[in-house]
Design an enzyme around this catalytic site. Sequence first.
Site, mmCIF file in Angstrom:
data_model
loop_
_atom_site.group_PDB
_atom_site.id
_atom_site.type_symbol
_atom_site.label_atom_id
_atom_site.label_comp_id
_atom_site.label_asym_id
_atom_site.label_seq_id
_atom_site.Cartn_x
_atom_site.Cartn_y
_atom_site.Cartn_z
ATOM 1 N N ARG A 1 0.877 -1.185 0.000
ATOM 2 C CA ARG A 1 0.000 0.000 0.000
ATOM 3 C C ARG A 1 0.905 1.224 0.000
ATOM 4 N NH1 ARG A 1 -5.427 1.356 3.346
ATOM 5 N NH2 ARG A 1 -6.136 -0.025 1.678
ATOM 6 N N HIS B 1 -7.214 0.964 -6.622
ATOM 7 C CA HIS B 1 -7.441 0.088 -5.463
ATOM 8 C C HIS B 1 -8.057 -1.221 -5.973
ATOM 9 C CE1 HIS B 1 -7.791 -1.165 -1.452
ATOM 10 N NE2 HIS B 1 -8.671 -0.332 -0.962
ATOM 11 N N GLN C 1 -9.831 -3.958 -3.670
ATOM 12 C CA GLN C 1 -11.147 -3.530 -3.204
ATOM 13 C C GLN C 1 -12.207 -3.807 -4.275
ATOM 14 O OE1 GLN C 1 -12.115 -1.883 -0.123
ATOM 15 N NE2 GLN C 1 -14.080 -2.510 -0.967
ATOM 16 N N ASP D 1 -17.199 7.229 -1.762
ATOM 17 C CA ASP D 1 -15.948 7.065 -1.005
ATOM 18 C C ASP D 1 -15.668 8.419 -0.356
ATOM 19 O OD1 ASP D 1 -13.491 6.112 -0.069
ATOM 20 O OD2 ASP D 1 -12.463 6.305 -1.998
ATOM 21 N N CYS E 1 -16.254 1.577 0.236
ATOM 22 C CA CYS E 1 -15.109 0.718 0.568
ATOM 23 C C CYS E 1 -14.734 0.821 2.047
ATOM 24 C CB CYS E 1 -13.928 1.050 -0.331
ATOM 25 S SG CYS E 1 -13.307 2.721 -0.166
ATOM 26 N N ARG F 1 -13.643 -8.685 1.011
ATOM 27 C CA ARG F 1 -12.201 -8.475 0.803
ATOM 28 C C ARG F 1 -11.450 -9.765 1.079
ATOM 29 N NH1 ARG F 1 -10.056 -3.372 1.025
ATOM 30 N NH2 ARG F 1 -8.262 -4.499 0.221
HETATM 31 N N1 NVA Z 1 -9.909 6.688 -1.631
HETATM 32 C C1 NVA Z 1 -9.567 6.258 -0.296
HETATM 33 C C2 NVA Z 1 -9.802 4.796 -0.133
HETATM 34 C C3 NVA Z 1 -9.497 4.265 1.234
HETATM 35 C C4 NVA Z 1 -9.690 2.785 1.354
HETATM 36 C C5 NVA Z 1 -8.123 6.623 -0.011
HETATM 37 O O1 NVA Z 1 -7.271 6.428 -0.898
HETATM 38 O O2 NVA Z 1 -7.841 7.116 1.077
HETATM 39 N N1 CP Z 2 -11.271 -0.246 2.139
HETATM 40 C C1 CP Z 2 -10.019 -0.267 2.594
HETATM 41 O O1 CP Z 2 -9.055 -0.406 1.855
HETATM 42 O O2 CP Z 2 -9.922 -0.124 3.950
HETATM 43 P P1 CP Z 2 -8.587 0.043 4.787
HETATM 44 O O3 CP Z 2 -8.016 1.404 4.459
HETATM 45 O O4 CP Z 2 -9.035 -0.061 6.212
HETATM 46 O O5 CP Z 2 -7.629 -1.045 4.412
#
Ligand code: NVA
Ligand code: CP
Length: 299
Positions: A100, A127, A130, A218, A258, A286
């Site tokens: 990540r 992502h 997801q 989101d 998500c 997930r």
């Molecule tokens: N768009 C959000 C998704 C988090 C799971 C982010 O990147 O923070």
């Molecule tokens: N949806 C998702 O990726 O959640 P987290 O940021 O908790 O991993």
Amino acid sequence: MTRHFLSQLDLDRDTAATLLDRAIQMKREGFRSRQLEGRIFALIFEKASTRTRVSFETAIRHLGGDALFMTPRETQLGRNEPLKDTARVLSRYVDGLVVRTFGQEILEELAEWGDIPVVNALSDKLHPCQLMADLMTLKERFGDLNGLPVAWIGDGNNMANSWLESAALLPIELRLACPEGYEPDPLIVDAARDRGANFLLTRDPMKAVDGAKAVNTDVWVSMGQEDDAARIRSIFEPYQVDDALMAAADPDAIFLHCLPAHRGEEVTESVIESPASAVWDQAENRLHAQKALLEYIFS
Ligand code: NVA
Ligand code: CP
């Protein structure tokens, strides 16, 4: 050949569809195996996570493997050790990387220099893990994805980009309503169009949700974009998913997010807690979708 999963477009259409069916089957069976026995995964997380981290660690252990969690704070990544060096060293120890991070190019560099599979656990751009869970949730609820109208409301962020890649792979009908200046990545829009994806880009949330079977949103401010928070709030207010917006969707429409969610911002408490909300199944999925993905990568 090393199977990376940096984007959903690393899968072909048949594989994507097969993985969704396999994930549903694994969920039904409470699938456990030893197929990853002796395999160790490094989870490198440069951003916070609850679901992705825990669902990956659990998925790996359900398949008999083991996971090491790493952040820049306690590794040399935080002290600028070159990625190409990290990739080559970790390849000598572990069997896969789940990463990540910020730029998509970081994932690409790790994939290029290492010789083990790299899985995108979220980047600023995409992502994909997801979305495998989200598509699985649609499949579970509606059976057939063919022509299924799906609305995306809000920021044209990593999730929106991944929805576009999903539409390039599977026959959903995607409508994205994003404010001016917050559209999805134009290169991803073009690539989706070139691949024949069925999608519409609009500024009007009502137009996007009209008759939709799923309404997605989101956060307005993604991780790493916090500096923009105050300005973004005023821009995104018309894009809140509330009861009125849900009422314009199909009567059987589900709400997807998500998570983590910000009640009173992108979604109201009444929508996320309504019977239409599928967010807990979506979060659970997930685990199953990633089990199917890991099985595919290491088969
Ligand atoms: N768009 C959000 C998704 C988090 C799971 C982010 O990147 O923070
Ligand atoms: N949806 C998702 O990726 O959640 P987290 O940021 O908790 O991993």
